[in-house]
Design a protein around this motif. Structure first.
Motif, PDB file in Angstrom:
ATOM      1  N   PRO A  96      33.960  40.447  36.100  1.00  0.00           N
ATOM      2  CA  PRO A  96      33.920  41.501  37.129  1.00  0.00           C
ATOM      3  C   PRO A  96      33.632  42.876  36.534  1.00  0.00           C
ATOM      4  O   PRO A  96      32.957  43.694  37.145  1.00  0.00           O
ATOM      5  N   LEU A  97      34.163  43.108  35.328  1.00  0.00           N
ATOM      6  CA  LEU A  97      33.884  44.338  34.594  1.00  0.00           C
ATOM      7  C   LEU A  97      33.412  43.964  33.202  1.00  0.00           C
ATOM      8  O   LEU A  97      34.006  43.106  32.536  1.00  0.00           O
ATOM      9  N   SER A  98      32.346  44.582  32.760  1.00  0.00           N
ATOM     10  CA  SER A  98      31.853  44.385  31.393  1.00  0.00           C
ATOM     11  C   SER A  98      31.355  45.729  30.896  1.00  0.00           C
ATOM     12  O   SER A  98      31.351  46.716  31.640  1.00  0.00           O
ATOM     13  N   CYS A  99      30.934  45.786  29.651  1.00  0.00           N
ATOM     14  CA  CYS A  99      30.562  47.096  29.111  1.00  0.00           C
ATOM     15  C   CYS A  99      29.515  46.983  28.016  1.00  0.00           C
ATOM     16  O   CYS A  99      29.308  45.928  27.416  1.00  0.00           O
ATOM     17  N   VAL A 100      28.845  48.097  27.790  1.00  0.00           N
ATOM     18  CA  VAL A 100      27.991  48.327  26.628  1.00  0.00           C
ATOM     19  C   VAL A 100      28.194  49.784  26.225  1.00  0.00           C
ATOM     20  O   VAL A 100      28.760  50.578  26.980  1.00  0.00           O
ATOM     21  N   SER A 101      27.728  50.124  25.045  1.00  0.00           N
ATOM     22  CA  SER A 101      27.792  51.516  24.593  1.00  0.00           C
ATOM     23  C   SER A 101      26.464  51.861  23.948  1.00  0.00           C
ATOM     24  O   SER A 101      26.044  51.193  23.000  1.00  0.00           O
ATOM     25  N   VAL A 102      25.797  52.875  24.483  1.00  0.00           N
ATOM     26  CA  VAL A 102      24.472  53.247  24.022  1.00  0.00           C
ATOM     27  C   VAL A 102      24.475  54.722  23.640  1.00  0.00           C
ATOM     28  O   VAL A 102      24.831  55.579  24.449  1.00  0.00           O
ATOM     29  N   PHE A 103      24.080  54.986  22.379  1.00  0.00           N
ATOM     30  CA  PHE A 103      24.151  56.342  21.854  1.00  0.00           C
ATOM     31  C   PHE A 103      25.566  56.883  22.093  1.00  0.00           C
ATOM     32  O   PHE A 103      26.539  56.292  21.663  1.00  0.00           O
ATOM     33  N   HIS A 104      25.689  57.974  22.811  1.00  0.00           N
ATOM     34  CA  HIS A 104      26.996  58.577  23.026  1.00  0.00           C
ATOM     35  C   HIS A 104      27.631  58.122  24.332  1.00  0.00           C
ATOM     36  O   HIS A 104      28.720  58.582  24.680  1.00  0.00           O
ATOM     37  N   LYS A 105      26.948  57.244  25.066  1.00  0.00           N
ATOM     38  CA  LYS A 105      27.388  56.918  26.414  1.00  0.00           C
ATOM     39  C   LYS A 105      28.035  55.540  26.473  1.00  0.00           C
ATOM     40  O   LYS A 105      27.431  54.538  26.110  1.00  0.00           O
TER      41      LYS A 105
END
Length: 532
Positions: A96-105
């Motif tokens: 239901p919730l997942s994530c990534v991190s790109v540069f500073h975001k």
């Protein structure tokens, strides 16, 4: 004395004395830094930054689904250069919730219907946002970046542009564009390509840009300028990909997109100036720009009479709005184009492909459109006529469900957002509700991967309002949702009466390409012929 005879003073030891001498000569700092140079300092700082980047990602990630570690600094940036629908879909299905991190975001993805709706309906915690470059393309003062009461008040001033009465005003201009471009489709197929299938997705993008521009700014804009905007809008779309380089550098996607956006804003500002002159002279309302300028002028006249203490001989406008500058008007119209161009280009492409592949459904659309016109396919369209097209509406709505033109809507957390009991979205993070899973939920739409317009007529698809997230929900739902559906109904209905078309099916026809929204991977190979 005998006992002390075996004791040797440390300072009397030659080796120890030598060490002390060196220590004293070089000093403490020099000893500690002995052998250290610029490269080792750089490497140490770099490793510390990598460690901090990883630590911050892991801390923000918490208990939700996501990669165990991130590629230092850039995250999945390289993969995003060539986005694949299968990877997006797998991400949505991962939790239901997942994530990534790109540069500073740091980006949280809300995939399920309930998670997406919670984001859409939590204005106290989130506000709409786009990638960093969008503030430079759309301008930081654009109304779409307003929040709270300021946003609500601005929207109230725009609501009148999308009423039933207003939408009927725009129909003749839209019909005019469709007639013009259907002739162009015939010329492309029969003269330029000698009846051979050719990719029509770019032509559908140009068509929808022309329809949008005529609806938004009428004939204040030239055909040449529309063609230029349609061609250059590819650059704007590329510059506003969800994952992009955060700084506008020369000759990057963002740089080219910024130049294209500047051109659109300049064209629309010219249109605004022309509309003000024409509407002040009593001109007839023909487009959204005219309707908005007319509201401004009426509000201005009313305020002037009140200020001068004159008798009010006219009805107070339903919504008093100020007189916006040409550039402010231009920015708002640009957001309409931004909201519609890619989405309607996607929907129109899939509509033509789906109807070609299902001729029995196309026949039903054609029969209905001829029947409500009494057999006269040249009858001018009206809102009454459009509202009687039950099956055509079902075809459009099923297309929007089956291949949703908006799959992700970026928001930013204004403050820590406790989206579940176990997870809080960090302040400043992007949180992106998706619509695809809600629109392909088997409980709401049985056999969701099958295209079936009847679910909107004999089924209960219309009752699934919580899953119908094509146009979002909450305080930032799409202003133009009725306009968008009517526009697509007009397009496919009119095409069914005047054109026949065939689709060359390839192994990539049903494979999905992600370019801001969803398109067939082969760009929809079609051949058009005139229908007697």
């Amino acid at each position: 004395m005998v006992a002390n005879a075996s004791f040797v003073s440390p300072t009397a030891d030659a080796k120890f004395a030598q060490k002390i001498s060196q220590f004293d000569t070089n000093g403490i700092v020099s000893t500690l830094l002995n052998g250290v140079n610029g490269w080792t300092i750089t490497l140490t700082v770099f490793l510390m930054l990598v460690a901090y980047d990883q630590f911050k990602y892991i801390w923000n990630k918490g208990s939700i689904v996501g990669p165990t570690f991130k590629t230092p600094f850039i995250g999945p940036f390289l993969q995003s250069m060539n986005p694949k629908f299968g990877e997006y879909h797998a991400k949505w299905l991962s939790g239901p919730l997942s994530c990534v991190s790109v540069f500073h975001k740091f980006v949280v993805i809300a995939s399920t219907r309930d998670m997406a709706r919670k984001v859409f309906n939590s204005p106290a915690f989130v506000k709409p946002c786009v990638v960093d470059a969008a503030y430079k393309l759309l301008r930081p003062t654009n109304w779409v970046f307003l929040d709270g009461k300021a946003h609500v008040d601005y929207r109230k001033g725009l609501n009148g542009l999308f009423t039933r009465q207003a939408l009927e005003t725009y129909l003749p201009g839209q019909e005019e564009v469709y007639i013009q471009y259907f002739k162009k489709f015939l010329r492309i197929s029969q003269e330029e390509h000698k009846g051979q299938p050719t990719p029509f997705m770019p032509d559908f993008r140009e068509l929808m840009c022309a329809v949008s521009c005529r609806t938004f700014v009428g004939h204040y804009i030239s055909d040449h300028a529309i063609k230029k905007i349609a061609d250059d809008y590819y650059l704007i779309t590329a510059a506003l990909e969800l994952v992009n380089f955060p700084i506008i550098l020369p000759w990057t996607k963002s740089w080219y997109g910024k130049k294209a956006a500047d051109m659109v804003l300049e064209e629309f500002a010219k249109c605004a100036a022309k509309s003000k002159v024409r509407m002040a002279a009593g001109g007839k309302t023909e487009c959204i720009l005219d309707g908005w300028v007319s509201q401004m002028l009426k509000s201005e006249r009313y305020r002037q009479k009140v200020a001068e203490g004159k008798e009010i001989d006219t009805e107070k406008p339903s919504m008093l709005i100020r007189l916006f500058s040409d550039f402010e008007i231009s920015m708002t119209l640009f957001t309409f184009l931004f909201a519609s161009q890619d989405a309607t280009s996607s929907a129109s492409t899939w509509l033509f492909q789906i109807m070609a592949d299902r001729p029995d459904l196309l026949d039903k659309v054609r029969e209905e459109n001829l029947r409500v016109r009494g057999g006269d396919r040249n009858m001018p369209v009206t809102m009454d006529l459009m509202e009687s097209l039950t099956y055509t509406r079902a075809v459009v709505k099923e297309t929007l469900r089956y291949r949703p033109p908006v799959i992700m809507v970026p928001y930013v957390a204004k403050k820590a957002f406790p989206i579940t009991e176990d997870y809080t979205v960090p302040k400043g993070s992007m949180i992106v509700p998706t619509t695809y899973l809600a629109l392909h939920d088997a409980e709401a739409y049985p056999d969701p991967d099958t295209y079936n317009p009847d679910r909107w007529i004999t089924g209960d698809a219309e009752k699934q309002v919580k899953n119908w997230l094509v146009f979002g929900t909450g305080p930032h739902y799409c202003l133009g949702q009725t306009y968008a559906v009517m526009n697509l109904m007009l397009m496919v209905g009119k095409a069914s009466m005047f054109l026949d078309w065939k689709h060359k099916v390839t192994d990539k026809s049903e494979e999905i390409k992600v370019f801001a929204t969803l398109f067939p991977m082969d760009d929809c190979l079609l051949t058009f012929t005139e229908r007697p």
